[in-house]
Design an enzyme around this catalytic site. Structure first.
Site: not given
Ligand code: GRF
Length: 211
Positions: A32-33, A110, A129, A161-162
């Site tokens: 969750g950073s 995820m 991403h 999106d999809e």
């Molecule tokens: C980040 O690198 C984000 O871009 C990717 O997953 C990672 C999550 O890190 N989708 P965090 O949980 O926000 O620390």
């Protein structure tokens, strides 16, 4: 500003969009950073007109839940519990609706979202991403970047999106790949930029929604 919103909602007055506070719902699965960086940017007034109203995790042990609570943000755990993707997403959608969420930010969430969920919140779901999309979508983007031998990678905030990491791009930031970089060192340098980029991108989206 808050008092204004409260009085207006009591009287059923619709505020002009310039006065509206846009309620963010952040979906996480782990550390969750990015959620923390976004919540802190909002708290510090760096995302005008935004409020982090809710954090939802699909994992009960996500470290980010404690970080959200420590910031006074309401949290919910909505696990999949063997349900279909559609049923799981429906419960999440209901929670977002109950909390009157305007913009959904995926931050290390995820799971893929169901087409129904994406259609319900079209143009209101953002994702971050760690690559310069459309290059290196999906899993292990840093590994993909190192194997491709690119001179630079980076991060992208895009609408969901999809397609997998394929929705319209909102903002990007480039990060050089340095000699001797490992997945970990590259990921750490990109993450620093992610933390700045997400707040900027949410600000841009709010500006677009106002007009
Ligand atoms: C980040 O690198 C984000 O871009 C990717 O997953 C990672 C999550 O890190 N989708 P965090 O949980 O926000 O620390």
């Amino acid at each position: 500003m808050l008092a204004l919103v409260d009085i207006a909602s009591l009287k059923g007055i619709r505020l002009p969009d310039s006065e509206k506070v846009w309620r963010l719902g952040i979906l996480i699965s782990g550390r969750g950073s990015n959620m923390v960086a976004l919540a802190d940017a909002v708290r510090d007034g760096r995302v005008p007109g935004a409020e982090v109203a809710l954090v939802i995790s699909d994992q009960a042990d996500a470290a980010g839940l404690a970080s959200a609570k420590a910031r006074g943000v309401e949290t919910l755990v909505i696990e999949r519990r063997g349900r279909s993707r559609e049923d799981h997403d429906r419960e999440i959608a209901e929670a977002l609706g109950e909390h009157q969420i305007d913009i959904i930010c995926l931050a290390g969430y995820m799971r893929l979202l169901s087409p129904e969920f994406i259609a319900t919140f079209r143009n209101r779901i953002l994702n971050i991403h760690p690559s310069l999309l459309p290059r290196f979508p999906g899993l292990h983007p840093h590994k993909q970047a190192l194997e491709a031998g690119v001179a630079a990678s980076g991060c992208t905030v895009h609408y969901v999106d999809e397609t997998l990491d394929g929705g319209p791009i909102i903002a990007q930031r480039t990060v050089p790949v340095l000699p001797g970089d490992t997945e970990e060192s590259l990921a750490a340098r990109i993450l620093e930029q992610e933390h700045k980029l997400y707040a900027e991108a949410v600000g841009l989206v709010i500006e677009r929604l106002k007009h």
